[in-house]
Design a protein around this motif. Structure first.
Motif, PDB file in Angstrom:
ATOM      1  N   LEU A  79       0.817  -1.208   0.000  1.00  0.00           N
ATOM      2  CA  LEU A  79       0.000   0.000   0.000  1.00  0.00           C
ATOM      3  C   LEU A  79       0.854   1.262   0.000  1.00  0.00           C
ATOM      4  N   ASP A  80       1.959   1.229   0.711  1.00  0.00           N
ATOM      5  CA  ASP A  80       2.867   2.368   0.743  1.00  0.00           C
ATOM      6  C   ASP A  80       3.381   2.670  -0.665  1.00  0.00           C
ATOM      7  N   ALA A  81       3.775   1.626  -1.387  1.00  0.00           N
ATOM      8  CA  ALA A  81       4.266   1.798  -2.752  1.00  0.00           C
ATOM      9  C   ALA A  81       3.158   2.309  -3.672  1.00  0.00           C
ATOM     10  N   TYR A  82       1.932   1.838  -3.452  1.00  0.00           N
ATOM     11  CA  TYR A  82       0.804   2.277  -4.282  1.00  0.00           C
ATOM     12  C   TYR A  82       0.557   3.775  -4.098  1.00  0.00           C
ATOM     13  N   VAL A  83       0.513   4.223  -2.841  1.00  0.00           N
ATOM     14  CA  VAL A  83       0.282   5.642  -2.570  1.00  0.00           C
ATOM     15  C   VAL A  83       1.424   6.477  -3.147  1.00  0.00           C
ATOM     16  N   ASP A  84       2.645   6.028  -2.937  1.00  0.00           N
ATOM     17  CA  ASP A  84       3.808   6.773  -3.410  1.00  0.00           C
ATOM     18  C   ASP A  84       3.820   6.890  -4.936  1.00  0.00           C
TER      19      ASP A  84
END
Length: 369
Positions: A230-235
């Protein structure tokens, strides 16, 4: 020429009041209509001091506009020339062209009373308010449609509730979910909060919920890996957004809870003997803010009779009070329950948090093991 001078020059002939404001609240530029509406809105003045709203509400509005590439509706309460507060609907968005040393916002207001005449001003305000109310209805409908009330075939009892902010017509990005982890006997529980209020934040919330469930199909028993996804998706896809989240996995065979926390307020574990533990062994940066850093997990025993209490920051935050004080008050509340069921704890926490003076959404998720 400074950004404020450029702004004043190009908006000189605009009938509606317009402002160029830094994220700190400093007024960088304004047009003549703005000066007539609020004489104190001079270049160099601070918007926080000119508003009758709380600093938290003004700051939230500015940050929401600063993240917006396109104009978005909002409301400012300004002190007019007669000394009375005046609620001014308007639109704002990021002034990407302005080289000001800090993020800047360009704002166009529609005051309730306008020199064009009461009838025209009233009609313009009515249309804008209708737009705000419609956006609120859509966002709230989207949000409620994605917040489950129960989970089927799970070895635990769940109670949850969500209440939007009572201020204005905005809906925030609070969300939660409970689901069986595919091909296991474990259960995933998540609670999160997208920064800001409005339909865009509700839309981001729906994306994160979907991405999390997709990630859980492959990495569901590893909260650190799901959180990293999820962190990578938001970033990558939502660079203007920020969200907090806590994802936990309950293993009924091992009587264990494994969790990862991305900047969210720490859940509480209410033990069967009445004691309460704050689950803050790991707290990593919010989603979109880790800059590639690793996410960690922590483990804690979750025995029969224990309850996991998850919530968003609107439940515990108060103006002029540290977060730690609010967490302490919540812990005291939880230890005061006598043989409660999850629904009792959920209802009790929501009723207790109604007294908060922090205008924000509130969500509570309680799971009994």
């Amino acid at each position: 020429m400074l950004a404020g001078e450029v702004f004043g020059s190009i908006t000189r002939a605009v009938n509606e009041p317009m402002l160029l404001v830094g994220l700190s609240g400093e007024i960088l530029g304004r047009n003549a209509a703005m000066r007539r509406l609020c004489p104190g809105a001079d270049t160099g003045a601070n918007l926080y001091g000119l508003s009758s709203d709380s600093p938290e509400l003004v700051g939230d509005t500015l940050r929401r506009w600063a993240r917006a590439g396109e104009p978005r509706a909002g409301v400012l309460a300004l002190v007019g020339p007669e000394g009375r507060p005046r609620r001014c609907p308007g639109v704002g968005n990021r002034a990407a062209w302005a080289d000001t040393g800090e993020p800047a916002v360009q704002i166009r207001l529609v005051p309730a009373l306008d020199r064009d005449g009461p009838s025209e001003a009233d009609e313009r305000e009515r249309r804008l308010r209708a737009r705000l109310e419609r956006e609120h209805e859509i966002a709230l409908g989207l949000q409620r449609s994605l917040l489950p009330g129960r989970v089927e075939d799970a070895p635990l009892e769940v109670a949850a509730e969500y209440v939007p902010t009572s201020y204005g017509a905005e809906v925030g990005g609070d969300w939660y979910d409970v689901f069986p982890v595919a091909a296991t006997d474990r259960v995933g529980l998540v609670i999160g909060d997208v920064a800001g209020h409005g339909l865009p934040e509700a839309t981001v919330m729906s994306q994160l919920r979907s991405v999390l469930r997709a990630a859980a199909l492959e990495e569901g028993t590893r909260p650190d890996r799901v959180t990293a996804r999820l962190d990578a998706y938001v970033d990558t896809y939502l660079p203007e957004s920020m969200a907090t989240m806590c994802y936990a996995v309950y293993d009924p065979g091992a009587d264990e809870l494994v969790y990862a926390n991305a900047g969210h307020v720490p859940p509480m574990l209410l033990r069967g003997d009445g004691t309460c533990e704050r689950l803050d062994a790991v707290v990593d940066p919010p989603l979109g803010c880790s800059m590639g850093g690793e996410h960690r997990t922590a483990r804690v025993a979750a025995r029969r009779g224990d309850m996991l209490v998850c919530y968003t920051d609107g439940v515990v935050e108060q103006r002029r009070e540290s977060l730690d004080t609010g967490l302490g008050r919540l812990s005291s509340l939880l230890t005061g329950f006598a043989d409660p069921m999850p629904k009792d704890v959920c209802a009790g926490v929501m009723a207790w948090s109604e007294r908060t003076d922090h205008a924000d959404d509130r969500a509570v998720l309680v799971a009994g093991f």
